[in-house]
Design an enzyme around this catalytic site. Structure first.
Site, PDB file in Angstrom:
ATOM      1  N   LYS A  54       0.837  -1.215   0.000  1.00 52.41           N
ATOM      2  CA  LYS A  54       0.000   0.000   0.000  1.00 52.41           C
ATOM      3  C   LYS A  54       0.864   1.254   0.000  1.00 52.41           C
ATOM      4  O   LYS A  54       0.590   2.220  -0.713  1.00 52.41           O
ATOM      5  CB  LYS A  54      -0.957  -0.036   1.210  1.00 52.41           C
ATOM      6  CG  LYS A  54      -1.970  -1.166   1.098  1.00 52.41           C
ATOM      7  CD  LYS A  54      -2.769  -1.432   2.368  1.00 52.41           C
ATOM      8  CE  LYS A  54      -3.603  -2.698   2.190  1.00 52.41           C
ATOM      9  NZ  LYS A  54      -4.491  -3.030   3.281  1.00 52.41           N
ATOM     10  N   GLN A  98      -4.367  -2.006   9.397  1.00 53.94           N
ATOM     11  CA  GLN A  98      -4.266  -3.331   8.780  1.00 53.94           C
ATOM     12  C   GLN A  98      -4.923  -4.390   9.667  1.00 53.94           C
ATOM     13  O   GLN A  98      -4.690  -4.450  10.868  1.00 53.94           O
ATOM     14  CB  GLN A  98      -2.784  -3.668   8.530  1.00 53.94           C
ATOM     15  CG  GLN A  98      -2.551  -4.939   7.755  1.00 53.94           C
ATOM     16  CD  GLN A  98      -3.093  -4.892   6.318  1.00 53.94           C
ATOM     17  OE1 GLN A  98      -3.238  -3.831   5.727  1.00 53.94           O
ATOM     18  NE2 GLN A  98      -3.415  -6.048   5.772  1.00 53.94           N
ATOM     19  N   ASP A 121     -10.633   2.950   3.670  1.00 50.09           N
ATOM     20  CA  ASP A 121     -10.577   1.487   3.585  1.00 50.09           C
ATOM     21  C   ASP A 121     -11.970   0.885   3.840  1.00 50.09           C
ATOM     22  O   ASP A 121     -12.160  -0.322   3.769  1.00 50.09           O
ATOM     23  CB  ASP A 121      -9.572   0.986   4.636  1.00 50.09           C
ATOM     24  CG  ASP A 121      -9.098  -0.436   4.380  1.00 50.09           C
ATOM     25  OD1 ASP A 121      -9.007  -0.835   3.204  1.00 50.09           O
ATOM     26  OD2 ASP A 121      -8.820  -1.149   5.361  1.00 50.09           O
TER      27      ASP A 121
HETATM   28  N1  LIG Z   1      -7.556  -3.057   6.764  1.00 53.53           N
HETATM   29  C1  LIG Z   1      -7.491  -4.070   5.869  1.00 53.53           C
HETATM   30  N2  LIG Z   1      -6.873  -5.203   6.197  1.00 53.53           N
HETATM   31  C2  LIG Z   1      -6.848  -6.212   5.285  1.00 53.53           C
HETATM   32  C3  LIG Z   1      -7.405  -6.055   4.001  1.00 53.53           C
HETATM   33  C4  LIG Z   1      -8.051  -4.845   3.699  1.00 53.53           C
HETATM   34  O1  LIG Z   1      -8.607  -4.641   2.586  1.00 53.53           O
HETATM   35  N3  LIG Z   1      -8.061  -3.869   4.652  1.00 53.53           N
HETATM   36  N4  LIG Z   1      -7.288  -7.069   3.047  1.00 53.53           N
HETATM   37  C5  LIG Z   1      -6.463  -8.201   3.314  1.00 53.53           C
HETATM   38  C6  LIG Z   1      -5.076  -8.240   2.749  1.00 53.53           C
HETATM   39  N5  LIG Z   1      -4.732  -7.280   1.708  1.00 53.53           N
HETATM   40  C7  LIG Z   1      -4.717  -5.988   2.053  1.00 53.53           C
HETATM   41  O2  LIG Z   1      -4.597  -5.581   3.159  1.00 53.53           O
HETATM   42  C8  LIG Z   1      -4.231  -7.688   0.429  1.00 53.53           C
HETATM   43  C9  LIG Z   1      -3.825  -8.973   0.191  1.00 53.53           C
HETATM   44  C10 LIG Z   1      -3.279  -9.327  -1.043  1.00 53.53           C
HETATM   45  C11 LIG Z   1      -3.135  -8.388  -2.054  1.00 53.53           C
HETATM   46  C12 LIG Z   1      -2.517  -8.696  -3.371  1.00 53.53           C
HETATM   47  O3  LIG Z   1      -2.440  -7.826  -4.221  1.00 53.53           O
HETATM   48  N6  LIG Z   1      -2.044  -9.903  -3.575  1.00 53.53           N
HETATM   49  C13 LIG Z   1      -1.391 -10.240  -4.825  1.00 53.53           C
HETATM   50  C14 LIG Z   1      -0.444 -11.378  -4.608  1.00 53.53           C
HETATM   51  C15 LIG Z   1       0.617 -11.063  -3.613  1.00 53.53           C
HETATM   52  C16 LIG Z   1       1.897 -10.576  -4.201  1.00 53.53           C
HETATM   53  O4  LIG Z   1       1.933 -10.081  -5.322  1.00 53.53           O
HETATM   54  O5  LIG Z   1       2.902 -10.663  -3.481  1.00 53.53           O
HETATM   55  C17 LIG Z   1      -2.429 -10.629  -5.864  1.00 53.53           C
HETATM   56  O6  LIG Z   1      -3.512 -11.111  -5.495  1.00 53.53           O
HETATM   57  O7  LIG Z   1      -2.157 -10.424  -7.035  1.00 53.53           O
HETATM   58  C18 LIG Z   1      -3.560  -7.101  -1.811  1.00 53.53           C
HETATM   59  C19 LIG Z   1      -4.099  -6.752  -0.580  1.00 53.53           C
HETATM   60  C20 LIG Z   1      -6.303  -8.504   4.798  1.00 53.53           C
HETATM   61  N7  LIG Z   1      -6.239  -7.368   5.606  1.00 53.53           N
END
Ligand SMILES: Nc1nc2c(c(=O)[nH]1)N[C@@H](CN(C=O)c1ccc(C(=O)N[C@@H](CCC(=O)O)C(=O)O)cc1)CN2
Length: 287
Positions: A54, A98, A121
């Site tokens: 982020k 987070q 968020d």
């Molecule tokens: N306050 C929050 N906490 C969490 C959220 C949220 O939206 N708000 N979501 C999840 C985790 N998360 C963001 O926080 C998240 C997880 C994975 C990805 C992502 O882009 N993953 C990639 C693969 C990983 C990589 O490239 O290394 C993908 O899917 O292409 C983004 C956000 C839990 N907590």
């Protein structure tokens, strides 16, 4: 049938390109670089990676970021005090706490302490309630990102039989409500749901939001369904077993490169919107 790949990675890159221009215009007008504050509590390595993703996205579009890392033993009162100070800081246009936080912390109380106009968020009860009632709020980042991806691909949700597997407050519940807002007929499934394979087999659109690798089996999903995988597990595995879906679904999100990047770009986009809101309200300009 060859499925449409709902490519969140490429859409996110396009969104970021337009955000970059918006942010630079705003900074030129106001002389102020809007900031997304991120709060990471504890030492969960995956959470640390997501927060860094982020922060990196902020920098790519020209936003500032303030990264706050608190120890594992942080109390609810200590976290609330940090959020209070970020609420009062005008340069901070968005606050990201987070999830998950350590178990001694009342996570929802901390989410709810975030000012509504900085809840980019979409984690507050107030914001969720407004969204449910069709009023403006920043939506929860992941489901809002899914809705953007579906809208980009011109998926008409009206009347579709949508099944959301998972009922978390930041994913399953807001996802279901957003689909309902677009006139889908929505079923939410969870750990007590009976006959899950049968319910899923009737879905025109299925969202995996359960947080268990490959929990939803490809064989349960009917031909021609739209498949959204909001799971992310080590090794690039989602909540849904992919198997033959690329040949027989109407459309599907890849993992990685589907919902994940949309989560990040939606958070960043909503932070930019929050900065513009302040500017348009007349409080955020030097002119
Ligand atoms: N306050 C929050 N906490 C969490 C959220 C949220 O939206 N708000 N979501 C999840 C985790 N998360 C963001 O926080 C998240 C997880 C994975 C990805 C992502 O882009 N993953 C990639 C693969 C990983 C990589 O490239 O290394 C993908 O899917 O292409 C983004 C956000 C839990 N907590």
């Amino acid at each position: 049938m060859k499925a449409t790949v709902l490519d969140g990675k490429s859409l996110s890159l396009d969104i970021e390109s337009s955000l970059k221009i918006k942010v630079s215009n705003l900074i030129e007008k106001t002389g102020i670089t809007p900031v997304l504050a991120t709060i990471l509590v504890g030492d969960d390595p995956s959470s640390a990676i997501y927060v860094q993703m982020k922060v990196n996205a902020c920098h790519r579009v020209g936003l500032g970021s303030r990264k706050i890392v608190l120890p594992q033993e942080t109390s609810t009162a200590e976290l609330l005090a940090v959020i209070d100070s970020l609420n009062q800081d005008e340069s901070v246009r968005g606050i990201l706490l987070q999830h998950p936080v350590p178990p001694q912390i009342d996570e929802q109380a901390c989410f709810d302490r975030i000012d509504l106009d900085k809840d980019v968020d979409g984690v507050t009860c107030h914001g969720f309630g407004r969204m449910s009632f069709g009023q403006f709020s920043y939506g929860a980042a992941t489901p809002s990102g899914v809705m953007k991806l579906l809208a980009f691909h011109e998926v008409n949700l009206s009347g579709l039989n949508a099944v959301v597997v998972g009922r978390s407050t930041i994913l399953g519940k807001p996802m279901a409500q957003m689909l309902l807002n677009e006139n889908a007929t929505v079923t939410i499934c969870h750990s007590r749901t009976k006959h899950l394979p049968e319910i899923i087999s009737r879905a025109d659109l299925i969202v995996g939001a359960v947080g268990k690798p490959h929990f939803i089996k490809s064989a349960w999903i009917k031909d021609g369904a739209i498949v959204i995988d909001a799971g992310y597990h080590p090794g690039g595995i989602g909540d849904i077993e992919v198997s033959t879906l690329p040949e027989r679904s109407l459309a599907y999100t890849p993992v990685p490169g589907g919902v994940g990047p949309m989560t990040i770009s939606t958070l960043i986009s909503q932070t930019v919107d929050s900065a513009y809101q302040l500017y348009l309200s007349g409080d955020g300009s030097r002119h």
